[in-house]
Design a protein around this motif. Structure first.
Motif, PDB file in Angstrom:
ATOM      1  N   VAL A  82      23.803 -26.421 -21.650  1.00 10.20           N
ATOM      2  CA  VAL A  82      25.148 -27.026 -21.658  1.00 10.20           C
ATOM      3  C   VAL A  82      25.057 -28.458 -22.192  1.00 10.20           C
ATOM      4  N   ALA A  83      24.039 -29.205 -21.756  1.00  8.58           N
ATOM      5  CA  ALA A  83      23.888 -30.593 -22.203  1.00  8.58           C
ATOM      6  C   ALA A  83      23.647 -30.651 -23.717  1.00  8.58           C
ATOM      7  N   LEU A  84      22.856 -29.720 -24.221  1.00 17.27           N
ATOM      8  CA  LEU A  84      22.568 -29.680 -25.665  1.00 17.27           C
ATOM      9  C   LEU A  84      23.848 -29.412 -26.458  1.00 17.27           C
ATOM     10  N   CYS A  85      24.671 -28.513 -25.956  1.00 11.35           N
ATOM     11  CA  CYS A  85      25.948 -28.227 -26.623  1.00 11.35           C
ATOM     12  C   CYS A  85      26.862 -29.444 -26.548  1.00 11.35           C
ATOM     13  N   ASP A 119      26.010 -32.626 -26.271  1.00  9.79           N
ATOM     14  CA  ASP A 119      25.525 -33.731 -27.110  1.00  9.79           C
ATOM     15  C   ASP A 119      25.722 -33.448 -28.600  1.00  9.79           C
ATOM     16  N   ASN A 120      25.896 -32.189 -28.949  1.00 14.76           N
ATOM     17  CA  ASN A 120      26.068 -31.848 -30.358  1.00 14.76           C
ATOM     18  C   ASN A 120      27.470 -31.325 -30.678  1.00 14.76           C
ATOM     19  N   GLY A 121      28.372 -31.451 -29.699  1.00 18.20           N
ATOM     20  CA  GLY A 121      29.768 -31.093 -29.939  1.00 18.20           C
ATOM     21  C   GLY A 121      29.987 -29.621 -30.263  1.00 18.20           C
ATOM     22  N   ILE A 122      29.181 -28.754 -29.657  1.00 16.12           N
ATOM     23  CA  ILE A 122      29.348 -27.321 -29.910  1.00 16.12           C
ATOM     24  C   ILE A 122      30.131 -26.695 -28.761  1.00 16.12           C
ATOM     25  N   PRO A 123      31.329 -26.167 -29.020  1.00 14.23           N
ATOM     26  CA  PRO A 123      32.065 -25.509 -27.937  1.00 14.23           C
ATOM     27  C   PRO A 123      31.350 -24.235 -27.481  1.00 14.23           C
ATOM     28  N   ILE A 124      31.413 -23.988 -26.180  1.00 15.93           N
ATOM     29  CA  ILE A 124      30.835 -22.759 -25.618  1.00 15.93           C
ATOM     30  C   ILE A 124      32.006 -21.876 -25.199  1.00 15.93           C
ATOM     31  N   ILE A 125      32.031 -20.658 -25.703  1.00 18.74           N
ATOM     32  CA  ILE A 125      33.127 -19.750 -25.354  1.00 18.74           C
ATOM     33  C   ILE A 125      32.564 -18.622 -24.504  1.00 18.74           C
ATOM     34  N   VAL A 126      33.019 -18.568 -23.274  1.00 17.67           N
ATOM     35  CA  VAL A 126      32.509 -17.568 -22.336  1.00 17.67           C
ATOM     36  C   VAL A 126      33.508 -16.416 -22.276  1.00 17.67           C
ATOM     37  N   PHE A 127      33.042 -15.203 -22.515  1.00 16.68           N
ATOM     38  CA  PHE A 127      33.950 -14.052 -22.552  1.00 16.68           C
ATOM     39  C   PHE A 127      33.210 -12.795 -22.119  1.00 16.68           C
ATOM     40  N   ASN A 128      33.964 -11.746 -21.871  1.00 20.37           N
ATOM     41  CA  ASN A 128      33.385 -10.475 -21.434  1.00 20.37           C
ATOM     42  C   ASN A 128      33.030  -9.615 -22.645  1.00 20.37           C
ATOM     43  N   ILE A 129      31.736  -9.363 -22.807  1.00 23.53           N
ATOM     44  CA  ILE A 129      31.276  -8.584 -23.971  1.00 23.53           C
ATOM     45  C   ILE A 129      31.402  -7.080 -23.705  1.00 23.53           C
ATOM     46  N   ARG A 130      31.623  -6.716 -22.420  1.00 23.08           N
ATOM     47  CA  ARG A 130      31.642  -5.283 -22.085  1.00 23.08           C
ATOM     48  C   ARG A 130      32.919  -4.586 -22.499  1.00 23.08           C
ATOM     49  N   GLU A 131      33.966  -5.385 -22.767  1.00 28.45           N
ATOM     50  CA  GLU A 131      35.229  -4.783 -23.209  1.00 28.45           C
ATOM     51  C   GLU A 131      35.189  -4.590 -24.712  1.00 28.45           C
ATOM     52  N   ALA A 132      35.423  -3.367 -25.149  1.00 30.45           N
ATOM     53  CA  ALA A 132      35.354  -3.060 -26.583  1.00 30.45           C
ATOM     54  C   ALA A 132      36.357  -3.912 -27.355  1.00 30.45           C
ATOM     55  N   GLY A 133      35.929  -4.448 -28.471  1.00 28.13           N
ATOM     56  CA  GLY A 133      36.814  -5.210 -29.350  1.00 28.13           C
ATOM     57  C   GLY A 133      37.031  -6.650 -28.924  1.00 28.13           C
ATOM     58  N   ASN A 134      36.407  -7.030 -27.806  1.00 35.07           N
ATOM     59  CA  ASN A 134      36.689  -8.353 -27.253  1.00 35.07           C
ATOM     60  C   ASN A 134      36.138  -9.496 -28.099  1.00 35.07           C
ATOM     61  N   LEU A 135      34.958  -9.293 -28.677  1.00 35.12           N
ATOM     62  CA  LEU A 135      34.363 -10.362 -29.489  1.00 35.12           C
ATOM     63  C   LEU A 135      35.312 -10.735 -30.633  1.00 35.12           C
ATOM     64  N   ALA A 136      35.807  -9.741 -31.340  1.00 34.05           N
ATOM     65  CA  ALA A 136      36.729 -10.006 -32.454  1.00 34.05           C
ATOM     66  C   ALA A 136      38.019 -10.655 -31.950  1.00 34.05           C
ATOM     67  N   ARG A 137      38.525 -10.150 -30.824  1.00 35.54           N
ATOM     68  CA  ARG A 137      39.758 -10.719 -30.259  1.00 35.54           C
ATOM     69  C   ARG A 137      39.576 -12.187 -29.912  1.00 35.54           C
ATOM     70  N   VAL A 138      38.481 -12.482 -29.260  1.00 36.32           N
ATOM     71  CA  VAL A 138      38.225 -13.863 -28.840  1.00 36.32           C
ATOM     72  C   VAL A 138      38.122 -14.765 -30.071  1.00 36.32           C
ATOM     73  N   LEU A 139      37.495 -14.262 -31.118  1.00 33.77           N
ATOM     74  CA  LEU A 139      37.360 -15.076 -32.335  1.00 33.77           C
ATOM     75  C   LEU A 139      38.700 -15.270 -33.039  1.00 33.77           C
ATOM     76  N   ARG A 140      39.614 -14.344 -32.827  1.00 31.77           N
ATOM     77  CA  ARG A 140      40.967 -14.524 -33.380  1.00 31.77           C
ATOM     78  C   ARG A 140      41.804 -15.434 -32.487  1.00 31.77           C
ATOM     79  N   GLY A 141      41.241 -15.842 -31.347  1.00 28.48           N
ATOM     80  CA  GLY A 141      41.961 -16.712 -30.428  1.00 28.48           C
ATOM     81  C   GLY A 141      42.884 -15.939 -29.509  1.00 28.48           C
ATOM     82  N   GLU A 142      42.667 -14.616 -29.429  1.00 27.74           N
ATOM     83  CA  GLU A 142      43.598 -13.790 -28.649  1.00 27.74           C
ATOM     84  C   GLU A 142      43.056 -13.358 -27.289  1.00 27.74           C
TER      85      GLU A 142
END
Ligand code: UDP
Length: 239
Positions: free
Chosen positions: A203-206, A208-231
């Protein structure tokens, strides 16, 4: 849900459990295939994708040390476990036509490339998925920290942490039904309140380097794409 900015280059961090399925140990090819399908989808959608997979489904250094092993030796075993997961994921991705390279922090010339930063960048530019294996290559670290390190080196726009819950809560939602999920939360709040997002070094490394961390549920089908669309439902850890 507030719209999230478009993240072109991402690093997806999965714990070894994401490769495990229901059998409680090891690698389940069907589970790996399901995750690979998600990754293939976002790759096809134009994202540049880095992947880091943990090794906890096979071996954890701390567990070995607790049973009397030398901690560093046990950690090296844990890092080797991540290479197996990386190869399983590479296999699943390539069988879906996704060009994939594994780069290991512990050189293993017969099975994968060594980690070479500039070469990894080139792979990404050519549209290949790059899986970073063996964490940081050093004991006493975790693959979360390895993921944050690689995300910084690759100048990723975001680190996506795929877990079995849909974000960061003020207490454990699996034991407390009244737990509340944050839409957004600051790095320092996560660190000060010791919220279980990733280990504190990551967390500290992120932060200090301004990298957002997005925590989401990978077990739900299609969720990665949805999260990347901001949905999708997720928590964004940021400044
Ligand atoms: N490990 C390590 N250095 C690193 C990354 C990982 O020593 O930079 C070892 C450590 O023993 C860890 C194991 O590899 O327990 C597996 O990684 P991790 O526990 O992060 O996997 P996950 O919990 O994500 O499945």
């Amino acid at each position: 849900m507030t719209a999230r900015p478009a993240y072109k280059r991402i690093l997806l961090k999965l714990s070894g459990e994401a490769a495990m399925g229901d059998q409680g140990f090891g690698i389940d090819p069907e589970t790996v295939a399901r995750v690979a399908q998600e990754v293939a989808g976002v790759r096809a959608g134009g994202h540049e994708v880095c992947l880091v997979i943990g090794g906890g489904n096979i071996f954890r250094g701390v567990a070995g040390a607790a049973k009397g092993m030398d901690r560093a030796t046990a950690d090296y075993m844990g890092m080797l476990a991540t290479i197996m997961n990386a190869l399983a994921m590479q296999d699943a991705l390539e069988s879906r036509g996704v060009d994939t390279r594994v780069q290991s922090a512990i050189p293993m010339a017969a099975v994968c490339e060594p980690y070479i930063r500039r070469r990894a960048v080139r792979h990404l530019e050519k549209g290949r998925v790059v899986i970073f294996a063996a964490g940081t290559g050093s004991p006493y670290f975790t693959t979360d920290t390895g993921a944050a390190l690689r995300a910084a080196e690759m100048r990723c726009d975001a680190l996506l942490k795929g877990t079995s819950v849909d974000g960061v809560y003020d207490s454990d939602p699996k034991t407390n039904p009244a737990a509340r999920r944050y839409d957004r939360i600051g790095y320092d709040r996560v660190l000060n309140d010791d919220l279980k997002v990733m280990d504190s070094a990551a967390v500290a490394l992120c932060r200090d380097n301004g990298i957002p961390i997005i925590v989401f549920n990978i077990r739900e089908a299609g969720n990665l794409a949805r999260v990347l669309r901001g949905e999708g439902i997720a928590t964004v850890v940021g400044a």
